[in-house]
Write a protein that holds these residues in place. Structure first.
Motif, PDB file in Angstrom:
ATOM      1  N   LEU A 199       0.823  -1.210   0.000  1.00 26.23           N
ATOM      2  CA  LEU A 199       0.000   0.000   0.000  1.00 26.23           C
ATOM      3  C   LEU A 199       0.860   1.264   0.000  1.00 26.23           C
ATOM      4  O   LEU A 199       0.538   2.239  -0.697  1.00 26.23           O
ATOM      5  N   GLU A 221       2.256   1.683  -3.509  1.00 23.99           N
ATOM      6  CA  GLU A 221       1.211   2.191  -4.407  1.00 23.99           C
ATOM      7  C   GLU A 221       0.934   3.671  -4.152  1.00 23.99           C
ATOM      8  O   GLU A 221       0.756   4.443  -5.094  1.00 23.99           O
ATOM      9  N   ALA A 222       0.893   4.054  -2.892  1.00 24.03           N
ATOM     10  CA  ALA A 222       0.631   5.454  -2.550  1.00 24.03           C
ATOM     11  C   ALA A 222       1.759   6.355  -3.063  1.00 24.03           C
ATOM     12  O   ALA A 222       1.496   7.432  -3.618  1.00 24.03           O
ATOM     13  N   LYS A 223       2.999   5.902  -2.904  1.00 25.84           N
ATOM     14  CA  LYS A 223       4.136   6.702  -3.395  1.00 25.84           C
ATOM     15  C   LYS A 223       4.091   6.839  -4.909  1.00 25.84           C
ATOM     16  O   LYS A 223       4.364   7.920  -5.447  1.00 25.84           O
ATOM     17  N   LYS A 254       1.397   6.719  -6.770  1.00 27.60           N
ATOM     18  CA  LYS A 254       0.282   7.617  -7.109  1.00 27.60           C
ATOM     19  C   LYS A 254       0.670   9.070  -6.845  1.00 27.60           C
ATOM     20  O   LYS A 254       0.358   9.954  -7.648  1.00 27.60           O
TER      21      LYS A 254
END
Length: 84
Positions: free
Chosen positions: A49, A52-54, A56
């Motif tokens: 997660l 993925e956040a980085k 995005k």
């Protein structure tokens, strides 16, 4: 004879306690193993997660930078048009 029965009862009780302790140790060992598996899965999920956040955030920053460049270009074109 009463002593034999007492000894037998004591032996049965000790064996029962020993078996119960062994079973408890086995249950505890299995619970610890399962807890470690759950923690490992949770860490992997958290890392995924975060990754993925980085990604995005990076994409959003790139997109925002592109929009700012386009806005600056449009501003310059508008300004040139007004000057002319």
């Amino acid at each position: 004879m009463a002593e034999d029965i007492q000894g037998l009862l004591k032996k049965i009780q000790e064996e029962g306690i020993k078996k119960a302790e062994e079973k408890a140790e086995q249950i505890e060992k299995e619970a610890r193993k399962r807890a470690e598996e759950i923690l490992s899965q949770a860490k992997e999920e958290a890392e995924r997660l975060i990754k993925e956040a980085k990604e995005k955030i990076s994409q959003e920053q790139s997109h925002t930078q592109t929009l700012l460049q386009q806005a600056a270009r449009d501003l310059l074109l508008t300004l040139k048009k007004e000057i002319n």
